[in-house]
Design a protein around this motif. Structure first.
Motif, PDB file in Angstrom:
ATOM      1  N   ALA A 175      50.144 -19.422   1.474  1.00 58.70           N
ATOM      2  CA  ALA A 175      50.805 -19.172   3.005  1.00 58.70           C
ATOM      3  C   ALA A 175      50.962 -20.501   3.546  1.00 58.70           C
ATOM      4  O   ALA A 175      52.241 -20.593   4.400  1.00 58.70           O
ATOM      5  CB  ALA A 175      49.489 -18.533   3.619  1.00 58.70           C
ATOM      6  N   LEU A 176      50.435 -21.650   3.462  1.00 61.89           N
ATOM      7  CA  LEU A 176      50.721 -23.017   4.065  1.00 61.89           C
ATOM      8  C   LEU A 176      49.916 -24.011   3.525  1.00 61.89           C
ATOM      9  O   LEU A 176      48.785 -23.885   2.879  1.00 61.89           O
ATOM     10  CB  LEU A 176      50.332 -22.621   5.738  1.00 61.89           C
ATOM     11  N   PHE A 177      50.506 -25.367   3.636  1.00 65.26           N
ATOM     12  CA  PHE A 177      49.484 -26.520   3.630  1.00 65.26           C
ATOM     13  C   PHE A 177      50.450 -27.510   4.357  1.00 65.26           C
ATOM     14  O   PHE A 177      51.360 -27.319   4.897  1.00 65.26           O
ATOM     15  CB  PHE A 177      49.391 -26.877   2.098  1.00 65.26           C
ATOM     16  N   ASP A 213      56.436 -20.506   2.543  1.00 65.94           N
ATOM     17  CA  ASP A 213      57.464 -20.655   3.531  1.00 65.94           C
ATOM     18  C   ASP A 213      57.019 -21.246   4.809  1.00 65.94           C
ATOM     19  O   ASP A 213      57.766 -21.355   5.863  1.00 65.94           O
ATOM     20  CB  ASP A 213      58.211 -19.369   3.663  1.00 65.94           C
ATOM     21  N   ARG A 214      55.666 -21.861   4.959  1.00 65.71           N
ATOM     22  CA  ARG A 214      55.212 -22.516   6.007  1.00 65.71           C
ATOM     23  C   ARG A 214      54.580 -23.956   5.443  1.00 65.71           C
ATOM     24  O   ARG A 214      53.998 -23.950   4.845  1.00 65.71           O
ATOM     25  CB  ARG A 214      54.268 -22.020   6.879  1.00 65.71           C
ATOM     26  N   LEU A 215      55.252 -25.209   6.354  1.00 67.51           N
ATOM     27  CA  LEU A 215      54.963 -26.371   6.122  1.00 67.51           C
ATOM     28  C   LEU A 215      54.151 -26.843   7.393  1.00 67.51           C
ATOM     29  O   LEU A 215      54.846 -27.187   8.551  1.00 67.51           O
ATOM     30  CB  LEU A 215      55.802 -27.064   5.370  1.00 67.51           C
ATOM     31  N   HIS A 216      52.805 -27.540   7.606  1.00 61.58           N
ATOM     32  CA  HIS A 216      52.524 -27.994   8.930  1.00 61.58           C
ATOM     33  C   HIS A 216      52.575 -29.485   8.647  1.00 61.58           C
ATOM     34  O   HIS A 216      52.192 -30.231   7.758  1.00 61.58           O
ATOM     35  CB  HIS A 216      51.025 -27.616   8.794  1.00 61.58           C
ATOM     36  N   VAL A 217      53.176 -30.115   9.760  1.00 56.24           N
ATOM     37  CA  VAL A 217      53.096 -31.407   9.954  1.00 56.24           C
ATOM     38  C   VAL A 217      52.343 -32.041  10.980  1.00 56.24           C
ATOM     39  O   VAL A 217      52.483 -31.656  12.066  1.00 56.24           O
ATOM     40  CB  VAL A 217      54.797 -31.985  10.191  1.00 56.24           C
ATOM     41  N   MET A 218      51.467 -32.747  10.800  1.00 53.82           N
ATOM     42  CA  MET A 218      50.427 -33.257  11.781  1.00 53.82           C
ATOM     43  C   MET A 218      51.209 -34.303  12.560  1.00 53.82           C
ATOM     44  O   MET A 218      51.806 -35.472  12.130  1.00 53.82           O
ATOM     45  CB  MET A 218      49.125 -33.691  10.945  1.00 53.82           C
ATOM     46  N   ALA A 219      50.679 -34.503  13.891  1.00 52.64           N
ATOM     47  CA  ALA A 219      51.184 -35.500  14.817  1.00 52.64           C
ATOM     48  C   ALA A 219      50.921 -36.840  14.460  1.00 52.64           C
ATOM     49  O   ALA A 219      51.613 -37.748  14.509  1.00 52.64           O
ATOM     50  CB  ALA A 219      51.245 -34.796  16.450  1.00 52.64           C
ATOM     51  N   GLY A 243      64.400 -22.527   3.041  1.00 55.71           N
ATOM     52  CA  GLY A 243      63.986 -21.399   3.743  1.00 55.71           C
ATOM     53  C   GLY A 243      62.552 -21.748   4.228  1.00 55.71           C
ATOM     54  O   GLY A 243      61.686 -20.836   4.370  1.00 55.71           O
ATOM     55  N   ILE A 244      62.236 -22.731   4.506  1.00 53.85           N
ATOM     56  CA  ILE A 244      60.627 -23.248   4.841  1.00 53.85           C
ATOM     57  C   ILE A 244      60.670 -23.556   6.474  1.00 53.85           C
ATOM     58  O   ILE A 244      61.688 -24.215   7.083  1.00 53.85           O
ATOM     59  CB  ILE A 244      60.200 -24.245   4.159  1.00 53.85           C
ATOM     60  N   THR A 245      59.912 -22.983   6.971  1.00 53.15           N
ATOM     61  CA  THR A 245      59.637 -23.364   8.517  1.00 53.15           C
ATOM     62  C   THR A 245      58.561 -24.334   8.757  1.00 53.15           C
ATOM     63  O   THR A 245      57.601 -24.257   8.208  1.00 53.15           O
ATOM     64  CB  THR A 245      59.197 -21.722   9.234  1.00 53.15           C
ATOM     65  N   VAL A 246      58.644 -25.281   9.412  1.00 55.31           N
ATOM     66  CA  VAL A 246      58.133 -26.629   9.683  1.00 55.31           C
ATOM     67  C   VAL A 246      57.167 -26.261  10.973  1.00 55.31           C
ATOM     68  O   VAL A 246      57.666 -25.478  11.932  1.00 55.31           O
ATOM     69  CB  VAL A 246      58.780 -27.704   9.776  1.00 55.31           C
ATOM     70  N   VAL A 247      55.853 -26.176  11.005  1.00 58.69           N
ATOM     71  CA  VAL A 247      54.927 -25.878  12.157  1.00 58.69           C
ATOM     72  C   VAL A 247      54.407 -27.146  12.571  1.00 58.69           C
ATOM     73  O   VAL A 247      53.906 -27.765  11.761  1.00 58.69           O
ATOM     74  CB  VAL A 247      53.948 -24.954  11.845  1.00 58.69           C
TER      75      VAL A 247
END
Length: 262
Positions: free
Chosen positions: A57-59, A100-106, A137-141
């Motif tokens: 799902a995400l990393f 298709d989800r990639l989390h970017v920490m601030a 096709g990846i959404t950055v969150v």
């Protein structure tokens, strides 16, 4: 019907990391997420996903020096080149794992540092990340995190995160709405879900305040799960909590949904 992803960083710690995929599948999960995959090869993780019929799902993108307290570098002035390399590395993994989800920490900000300077760097870095991810096709969150768990974290509020996404203007940049963090900082969860759903790219849950299973504490999760369905959210809901005891033994709250999906 809510679709739950087991967070393998916090859950199934009774097992070695690569064995957690099998444990999650046995309990009825169809998807997993975790913080970071970089201690393992993408091929080894992909083999576990395929073996157990799981969706990634995400990393998270690499966060800087995690062991020494860094919690992301996306907003840190002077680290722009490192941030771009971290996004490139994360996308290499995502192409193999299929999320298709990639989390970017601030990242963290000290009281004496300029919030405006951090915000400008953050906006520019997020624009780069969204553009780089778009071809795959990846959404950055981006995720607002409470400052009780991570003191000094740059991004804390849902409205600020939504405003940042709007300012960047990339269609594949959205907010990761962790109901645990939001309840601690702001509360009023249902109103914020209704207000922001169009801009939400991923949802996570945990009980408040102890961050255990979501069947204990001050949040009425059955009500919120029904609302999330009503609002048309079709993504995964990450179970990012620390089990009170054994992970499988604590899944009574989820069995109606896991059983139905199985």
């Amino acid at each position: 019907m809510p679709r739950f992803a087991a967070n393998l960083t916090m859950m199934y710690n009774e097992h070695a990391f690569l064995d957690r995929f099998a444990a999650a599948a046995r309990d009825g999960f169809e998807a997993v997420e975790f913080l970071f995959p970089y201690d393992f090869s993408a091929a080894d993780i992909k083999a576990r996903l395929d073996e157990h019929g799981l969706t990634q799902a995400l990393f998270n993108a690499p966060p800087g020096d995690w062991a020494n307290g860094e919690r992301g570098i996306a907003s840190l002035p002077g680290r722009e080149d490192e941030f771009r390399r971290s996004v490139d590395r994360a996308l290499e993994y995502a192409r193999v794992l299929g999320n298709d989800r990639l989390h970017v920490m601030a990242g963290l900000i000290k009281p004496e540092q300029s919030r405006a300077a951090h915000r400008e760097v953050y906006l520019n870095n997020l624009a780069y990340a969204a553009k780089a991810a778009r071809a795959d096709g990846i959404t950055v969150v981006i995720e607002p995190i409470n400052t009780r768990d991570i003191l000094g974290f740059f991004l804390n509020r849902q409205d600020d995160a939504q405003a940042i996404c709007a300012e960047v203007g990339a269609p594949n940049l959205k907010v990761q709405f962790d109901l645990y963090h939001c309840q601690i900082v702001e509360g009023d969860l249902a109103v914020k879900l209704k207000r922001d759903m169009a801009g939400i790219g991923h949802i996570q849950i945990a009980g408040v305040p102890e961050r255990h299973e979501p069947d204990i504490g001050e949040v009425n999760y059955p009500y919120l799960f029904a609302l999330i369905d009503e609002l048309g959210y079709a993504g995964w809901i990450g179970c990012e909590y620390r089990p009170r005891a054994g992970t499988s033994e604590g899944l009574g709250w989820a069995k109606p949904w896991l059983k139905a999906r199985a």
